[in-house]
Design a protein around this motif. Structure first.
Motif, PDB file in Angstrom:
ATOM      1  N   LEU A 287      55.584 -30.727  90.223  1.00 58.65           N
ATOM      2  CA  LEU A 287      54.590 -29.889  89.532  1.00 58.65           C
ATOM      3  C   LEU A 287      55.034 -29.552  88.112  1.00 58.65           C
ATOM      4  O   LEU A 287      54.227 -29.551  87.177  1.00 58.65           O
ATOM      5  CB  LEU A 287      54.439 -28.550  90.269  1.00 58.65           C
ATOM      6  CG  LEU A 287      53.303 -28.314  91.223  1.00 58.65           C
ATOM      7  CD1 LEU A 287      53.282 -26.848  91.614  1.00 58.65           C
ATOM      8  CD2 LEU A 287      51.975 -28.696  90.569  1.00 58.65           C
TER       9      LEU A 287
ATOM     10  N   LEU B 220      56.790 -22.116  85.253  1.00 63.33           N
ATOM     11  CA  LEU B 220      57.191 -23.175  86.194  1.00 63.33           C
ATOM     12  C   LEU B 220      58.618 -23.657  85.939  1.00 63.33           C
ATOM     13  O   LEU B 220      59.356 -23.933  86.886  1.00 63.33           O
ATOM     14  CB  LEU B 220      56.223 -24.350  86.125  1.00 63.33           C
ATOM     15  CG  LEU B 220      54.947 -24.200  86.946  1.00 63.33           C
ATOM     16  CD1 LEU B 220      54.179 -25.522  86.943  1.00 63.33           C
ATOM     17  CD2 LEU B 220      55.258 -23.821  88.399  1.00 63.33           C
TER      18      LEU B 220
ATOM     19  N   GLU C 169      54.478 -32.349  85.619  1.00 65.54           N
ATOM     20  CA  GLU C 169      53.076 -32.469  85.169  1.00 65.54           C
ATOM     21  C   GLU C 169      52.758 -31.413  84.108  1.00 65.54           C
ATOM     22  O   GLU C 169      52.107 -31.688  83.102  1.00 65.54           O
ATOM     23  CB  GLU C 169      52.113 -32.270  86.345  1.00 65.54           C
ATOM     24  CG  GLU C 169      52.072 -33.433  87.312  1.00 65.54           C
ATOM     25  CD  GLU C 169      51.308 -33.073  88.573  1.00 65.54           C
ATOM     26  OE1 GLU C 169      50.383 -32.228  88.508  1.00 65.54           O
ATOM     27  OE2 GLU C 169      51.654 -33.616  89.644  1.00 65.54           O
ATOM     28  N   MET C 170      53.203 -30.216  84.378  1.00 66.58           N
ATOM     29  CA  MET C 170      52.965 -29.130  83.420  1.00 66.58           C
ATOM     30  C   MET C 170      53.639 -29.414  82.087  1.00 66.58           C
ATOM     31  O   MET C 170      53.045 -29.223  81.012  1.00 66.58           O
ATOM     32  CB  MET C 170      53.505 -27.824  84.015  1.00 66.58           C
ATOM     33  CG  MET C 170      53.371 -26.628  83.131  1.00 66.58           C
ATOM     34  SD  MET C 170      51.634 -26.195  82.808  1.00 66.58           S
ATOM     35  CE  MET C 170      51.294 -25.135  84.221  1.00 66.58           C
TER      36      MET C 170
ATOM     37  N   ALA D 141      61.041 -21.135  87.405  1.00 68.67           N
ATOM     38  CA  ALA D 141      61.043 -21.196  88.870  1.00 68.67           C
ATOM     39  C   ALA D 141      61.759 -22.454  89.363  1.00 68.67           C
ATOM     40  O   ALA D 141      62.536 -22.407  90.331  1.00 68.67           O
ATOM     41  CB  ALA D 141      59.613 -21.146  89.396  1.00 68.67           C
TER      42      ALA D 141
ATOM     43  N   ALA E  49      59.733 -30.765  95.187  1.00 73.19           N
ATOM     44  CA  ALA E  49      58.271 -30.615  95.106  1.00 73.19           C
ATOM     45  C   ALA E  49      57.875 -29.759  93.901  1.00 73.19           C
ATOM     46  O   ALA E  49      56.881 -30.038  93.224  1.00 73.19           O
ATOM     47  CB  ALA E  49      57.741 -29.991  96.398  1.00 73.19           C
ATOM     48  N   LEU E  50      58.656 -28.721  93.640  1.00 79.65           N
ATOM     49  CA  LEU E  50      58.344 -27.883  92.474  1.00 79.65           C
ATOM     50  C   LEU E  50      58.605 -28.640  91.180  1.00 79.65           C
ATOM     51  O   LEU E  50      57.854 -28.504  90.204  1.00 79.65           O
ATOM     52  CB  LEU E  50      59.151 -26.574  92.518  1.00 79.65           C
ATOM     53  CG  LEU E  50      58.823 -25.573  91.423  1.00 79.65           C
ATOM     54  CD1 LEU E  50      57.336 -25.207  91.413  1.00 79.65           C
ATOM     55  CD2 LEU E  50      59.663 -24.305  91.573  1.00 79.65           C
TER      56      LEU E  50
ATOM     57  N   ARG F 185      51.740 -31.915  80.008  1.00 77.76           N
ATOM     58  CA  ARG F 185      50.555 -31.349  79.348  1.00 77.76           C
ATOM     59  C   ARG F 185      50.952 -30.459  78.169  1.00 77.76           C
ATOM     60  O   ARG F 185      50.305 -30.466  77.121  1.00 77.76           O
ATOM     61  CB  ARG F 185      49.721 -30.537  80.340  1.00 77.76           C
ATOM     62  CG  ARG F 185      49.076 -31.408  81.408  1.00 77.76           C
ATOM     63  CD  ARG F 185      48.579 -30.590  82.568  1.00 77.76           C
ATOM     64  NE  ARG F 185      47.516 -29.679  82.167  1.00 77.76           N
ATOM     65  CZ  ARG F 185      47.110 -28.634  82.887  1.00 77.76           C
ATOM     66  NH1 ARG F 185      47.692 -28.356  84.051  1.00 77.76           N
ATOM     67  NH2 ARG F 185      46.149 -27.852  82.459  1.00 77.76           N
TER      68      ARG F 185
END
Lengths: 109, 109, 109, 109
Positions: C70, C49, C73-74, C52, C66-67, C77
């Motif tokens: 995400l 991610l 969040e990744m 990208a 938007a990416l 974690r």
């Protein structure tokens, strides 16, 4: 959930990504290059997201669905732009993007 | 030379890359994890080269052949390592690597 | 908006991605490998991610925000998981993920 | 050998890759687009190889050196092409490619 559960979506993403790359470089050789600018740009963006989505699905990431949702939106925009052009590589890419968007929508649901 | 000339090699690289990613994450779930270390490592390396080779072929790069030569060597090593293990994901990956190596050798020639 | 507007976030993503890759392969060499499974898995996901996201920002995609959401969040974690381990590569990776998450949150806002 | 041994080369590859992506999309906005075709093409190729080289170094692959050799050649060609153009993004990219080529040559030696 892993590679085999997602196989049809992974395959659609990989085919779409490769055809986006092919379309981008082929557009650069076209005579009406000025008209192909947005197509090339979206091809580059779409290939990036499709490859990332394929990888997250292949390794069974919990975030694969969320990325597929984004990927579907991108594929729809790329499919629409490619669909405006008569070049063979644009038509193939537009079809591959449309198919990929459908698979990614289902996967994300 | 472009996507269509290279299509079978691109497809072999993409299939191999996705199965390497799948094998790496699946190996992490196996009970005999200590034995899978080299398999995971080579899977990660092989996926990287296969994706890069597919992209250079898709955009018709003059350096695609040289990268396919490297990719073939990597695939052979990864195929050999995966071939030592009885897990289904290892067997699939080993086969995909072997096929990819053959396509890449031809393409590089 | 392009590379220069996003430079600090791109740099954070690239540093994070490289340290995730490094952490994944380094974890494979650790004695307590069984404890490192989730760390390796999240490292692989997070690197995908982050790379990208860096690419979409570098080419000025409208979907970069938007990416990045995400990706944040990744990274959170992955940072949390890496933060549980005392290995130097885990600590570095945890810090890089945390920094990257902050940049991506701001970028996505 | 791992991330820390290769850090300066990894950083050069990642900076080069991001500036290649940026240059490709920026070239698409230029008025003299016909003159930028080869620059865009080489930017796409060079970003692909630089990202792959950074990843193989980050995970400590034995094939990292061989890929860096290829990457150096690509960077030299991309640097030369970008160096023909006066756009700021081309000049930055040309410099980043040149620096990356030097690091990759050393790393491959």
């Amino acid at each position: 959930m892993n590679y085999h559960d997602y196989k049809s979506c992974i395959d659609a993403c990989l085919r779409c990504a490769a055809l986006c790359d092919h379309c981008a470089s082929s557009c650069l050789q076209e005579e009406n290059l000025e008209n192909m600018k947005r197509c090339i740009q979206l091809d580059m963006e779409c290939a990036t997201l499709c490859y990332a989505a394929a990888r997250l699905m292949s390794i069974g990431s919990e975030q694969a669905g969320a990325l597929c949702r984004l990927c579907a939106e991108m594929c729809e925009r790329c499919s629409e732009e490619c669909g405006k052009h008569a070049h063979e590589h644009c038509k193939e890419c537009s079809e591959a993007c449309k198919t990929c968007a459908e698979h990614c929508r289902k996967m994300a649901a």
